[in-house]
Structures are given as structure tokens and as C-alpha cells.
Design a protein around this motif. Structure first.
Motif, PDB file in Angstrom:
ATOM      1  N   PRO A 198      43.595  38.898  47.611  1.00  0.00           N
ATOM      2  CA  PRO A 198      43.717  38.642  46.175  1.00  0.00           C
ATOM      3  C   PRO A 198      42.959  37.639  45.501  1.00  0.00           C
ATOM      4  O   PRO A 198      42.623  36.741  46.332  1.00  0.00           O
ATOM      5  CB  PRO A 198      45.196  38.353  46.202  1.00  0.00           C
ATOM      6  CG  PRO A 198      45.559  37.524  47.548  1.00  0.00           C
ATOM      7  CD  PRO A 198      44.801  38.513  48.422  1.00  0.00           C
ATOM      8  N   GLU A 216      46.765  42.872  34.628  1.00  0.00           N
ATOM      9  CA  GLU A 216      47.714  43.374  35.548  1.00  0.00           C
ATOM     10  C   GLU A 216      46.959  44.122  36.749  1.00  0.00           C
ATOM     11  O   GLU A 216      47.493  43.757  38.014  1.00  0.00           O
ATOM     12  CB  GLU A 216      48.612  44.178  34.911  1.00  0.00           C
ATOM     13  CG  GLU A 216      49.662  43.632  34.053  1.00  0.00           C
ATOM     14  CD  GLU A 216      50.327  44.687  33.160  1.00  0.00           C
ATOM     15  OE1 GLU A 216      50.477  45.879  33.637  1.00  0.00           O
ATOM     16  OE2 GLU A 216      51.308  44.429  32.412  1.00  0.00           O
ATOM     17  N   VAL A 220      46.478  42.991  41.201  1.00  0.00           N
ATOM     18  CA  VAL A 220      47.017  43.689  42.277  1.00  0.00           C
ATOM     19  C   VAL A 220      45.823  44.518  42.636  1.00  0.00           C
ATOM     20  O   VAL A 220      45.872  45.591  43.761  1.00  0.00           O
ATOM     21  CB  VAL A 220      48.146  44.856  42.184  1.00  0.00           C
ATOM     22  CG1 VAL A 220      49.253  43.930  41.650  1.00  0.00           C
ATOM     23  CG2 VAL A 220      47.975  45.647  40.884  1.00  0.00           C
ATOM     24  N   ARG A 221      44.743  44.167  42.370  1.00  0.00           N
ATOM     25  CA  ARG A 221      43.594  44.897  42.884  1.00  0.00           C
ATOM     26  C   ARG A 221      43.344  45.275  44.447  1.00  0.00           C
ATOM     27  O   ARG A 221      42.913  46.132  44.892  1.00  0.00           O
ATOM     28  CB  ARG A 221      42.084  44.557  42.149  1.00  0.00           C
ATOM     29  CG  ARG A 221      41.007  45.361  42.669  1.00  0.00           C
ATOM     30  CD  ARG A 221      39.635  44.625  41.984  1.00  0.00           C
ATOM     31  NE  ARG A 221      38.425  45.511  42.408  1.00  0.00           N
ATOM     32  CZ  ARG A 221      37.246  45.033  42.650  1.00  0.00           C
ATOM     33  NH1 ARG A 221      37.158  43.768  42.562  1.00  0.00           N
ATOM     34  NH2 ARG A 221      36.367  45.563  42.855  1.00  0.00           N
ATOM     35  N   HIS A 222      43.601  44.023  45.203  1.00  0.00           N
ATOM     36  CA  HIS A 222      43.603  43.915  46.517  1.00  0.00           C
ATOM     37  C   HIS A 222      44.469  44.787  47.181  1.00  0.00           C
ATOM     38  O   HIS A 222      44.178  45.589  48.313  1.00  0.00           O
ATOM     39  CB  HIS A 222      43.860  42.632  46.873  1.00  0.00           C
ATOM     40  CG  HIS A 222      45.087  42.110  46.713  1.00  0.00           C
ATOM     41  ND1 HIS A 222      45.714  41.661  45.484  1.00  0.00           N
ATOM     42  CD2 HIS A 222      45.973  41.820  47.658  1.00  0.00           C
ATOM     43  CE1 HIS A 222      46.818  41.298  45.303  1.00  0.00           C
ATOM     44  NE2 HIS A 222      47.246  41.155  46.909  1.00  0.00           N
ATOM     45  N   GLU A 223      45.591  45.151  46.563  1.00  0.00           N
ATOM     46  CA  GLU A 223      46.845  46.001  47.055  1.00  0.00           C
ATOM     47  C   GLU A 223      46.073  47.457  46.899  1.00  0.00           C
ATOM     48  O   GLU A 223      46.274  48.397  47.835  1.00  0.00           O
ATOM     49  CB  GLU A 223      47.987  45.785  46.307  1.00  0.00           C
ATOM     50  CG  GLU A 223      48.663  44.360  46.506  1.00  0.00           C
ATOM     51  CD  GLU A 223      49.859  44.340  46.051  1.00  0.00           C
ATOM     52  OE1 GLU A 223      50.389  45.323  45.192  1.00  0.00           O
ATOM     53  OE2 GLU A 223      50.550  43.195  45.723  1.00  0.00           O
TER      54      GLU A 223
END
Length: 290
Positions: A198, A216, A220-223
Motif C-alpha cells: 500500500p 478510494e 486499495v490499488r495494491h489489493e
């Protein structure tokens, strides 16, 4: 039983100057007559991948090595003066139209569909554009796809406000599958097992406060990225997709401008593509030339 029509696709991850790996892969493909029905690229995958449709072997690595240290191309000076770390006029006007001309005629005549993905700032969703001739509008979409948050101005085109496509979809295999491309070669710029961490969100929350959906998405881009890598690995294991990726971390900065480093990563891409050529030919099922 009716046989399913095969549509071959080329899917290109971004990654800034890790894209030199992709350039090496695509140049080997061109040299060996590998073709596809369609392609989709994100960020550097789009900026460098468009040369595949224009059949310009060596162009992307050549101009990056020649102009990478030019402050008009990429510099803090450009960021301060224009709001773009990568100078918009130089990268999307001077370079393709004058300094290292892009072959628009060949691009237009080649039958392969070429899509660019960017992020809609207002919805936080990915939007895609089918390039026609790499004229002014296509270049604006190209710029949007590669415009990294915090160091780029928002690009306004076709009624959208856009930034880097990698914010919400790092690898556009899902888009290609929805368009019924069912035999996809996916070119990644990170090695197997890479896991994105993250990012620190404080600056994004301030600089992008007018665009909460994108904030938003960044959180959560890494997820999203790690989930995509898992799904790609599943497709690879099942034989649904063929994946070409670096054998190990490329060890290159996102904004690398050392010609030797750019050439090094380009050559890694070439070697990996040459090693996988038999696999690619088999996977495409005779769609590539001998």
C-alpha cells in the motif's frame, strides 16, 4: 458442436521505464512475424505498445535513450513549469510528429485493434479508447493513460477527466476477455511472486480531494494489483493465457534516464521473448507467421 472462434490478444502492463522490458519483447515479436487480432495497453504499455501496430522496431528504446535526459522530456523543471513531470508538448507533439516520427499511416492500415485504458477521475472506473490513427485525439488518450497522479495534470478528452489507467486496472486482460479476445498473451513488467504494498495516502487525499472516487481507488490499488496477479497466474496455469514476465526484478527506476540502464532492461525483454517464442507460436495456434 460449433467451434469457438479464436481471437488473439496482446495485453500490456504499464510500469513507467520498466516498459523497456515490454519494448524488447514486442520488437522480437515484430522481427518474428508474431501478430494479434487486438491489443490493449495501460500507461507505458500503451505508450510503448503502439509502436507494435505501427511496425516500428526499435523506436521506443531509441527515443528514450536519445531524449531521456532532455529536460523537456522528463524533469522537475517540466513539472514546475507545466504541471507535468513528462512534458506534454514534447512527449505528445514534438517527439511523435517531428523528432522521431510515428508512422501514422502504417498504424492506421494495420488491422489489429489497439485500445488504451485510463482512469475516469469522477467515477473511479477504467475507460478504454479504440485508437484510429494516433492523431491528436488518440495522443490525448495516450497522454491520459500515462499521466501519473500527483506529477501530472488531469487530461480532458471526450468529456472525461482522466489520469493513469494503472490506478484502477494495471493489466487490462479483463477488458480484452469481455471483448471476446480468448487467447491472450500477457506481458508483465514485474517478476513472478511480486506483491505490491500500500502507498501512503496523505498527499493523495490532499491533492486529489476533488476526486474522492480516485482517492478510494488509490487506497486499495495494491489489493487490486495483487488480485490481478493471482488471476493472471490462474489463467497461466490453466493454459487460458500465456504470460511473459521478467525472470527477476528489473532494478530500474520509474523515471530512469540512463541509456545504459534502459538498454539493459530492453535486452532482458528481448532475451525472454526469444526464449518463449516457441511457446508463443504454439499458444497462438498457427496465428503467427512461421
Amino acid at each position: 458442436m460449433e467451434q469457438k472462434t479464436v481471437k488473439t490478444g496482446l495485453v500490456l502492463e504499464g510500469g513507467a521505464m520498466r516498459g523497456m522490458f515490454t519494448c524488447g519483447v514486442l520488437d522480437v515479436f515484430m522481427e518474428n512475424g508474431i501478430t494479434f487480432d487486438g491489443a490493449a495497453g495501460i500507461s507505458a504499455g500503451a505508450v510503448f505498445g503502439c509502436n507494435f501496430k505501427s511496425h516500428q522496431i526499435g523506436r521506443a528504446v531509441r527515443y528514450n535513450k536519445q531524449y531521456g535526459r532532455d529536460p523537456r522530456y522528463c524533469s522537475i523543471r517540466s513539472l514546475v513549469r507545466t504541471g507535468d513531470l513528462y512534458g506534454a508538448k514534447f512527449c505528445y507533439d514534438d517527439l511523435p510528429n517531428r523528432l522521431d516520427p510515428f508512422d501514422q499511416e502504417t498504424f492506421r492500415k494495420d488491422p489489429m485493434e489497439f485500445y488504451i485504458g485510463a482512469t475516469d477521475m469522477n467515477t473511479g472506473h477504467a475507460v478504454f479508447h479504440l485508437c484510429k490513427d494516433m492523431g491528436r485525439k488518440d495522443l490525448q488518450w495516450m497522454r491520459a493513460s500515462a499521466s501519473m497522479p500527483l506529477v501530472s495534470r488531469i487530461v480532458r478528452v471526450d468529456g472525461f477527466e482522466l489520469l493513469d489507467g494503472g490506478i484502477v486496472t494495471s493489466v487490462p486482460y479483463g477488458f480484452m476477455e469481455r471483448r471476446e479476445y480468448n487467447r491472450n498473451v500477457i506481458v508483465l513488467t514485474q517478476p513472478a511472486g511480486y506483491c505490491k504494498e500500500p502507498v501512503k495516502m496523505a498527499l493523495f487525499k490532499v491533492m486529489l480531494r476533488k476526486y474522492p472516487k480516485v482517492v478510494e481507488a488509490m487506497a486499495v490499488r495494491h489489493e487490486m494489483y495483487n488480485r490481478q496477479m493471482e488471476e493472471i497466474s490462474q489463467r497461466e496455469a490453466s493454459g487460458e493465457s500465456l504470460v511473459i514476465r521478467p525472470p527477476e526484478s528489473l532494478g530500474i527506476k520509474r523515471t530512469e534516464n540512463d541509456p545504459d540502464q534502459l538498454e539493459r532492461v530492453y535486452q532482458i525483454g528481448r532475451r525472454e521473448a526469444e526464449r518463449r517464442l516457441p511457446d508463443v507460436r504454439t499458444f497462438l495456434g498457427g496465428c503467427a507467421k512461421a
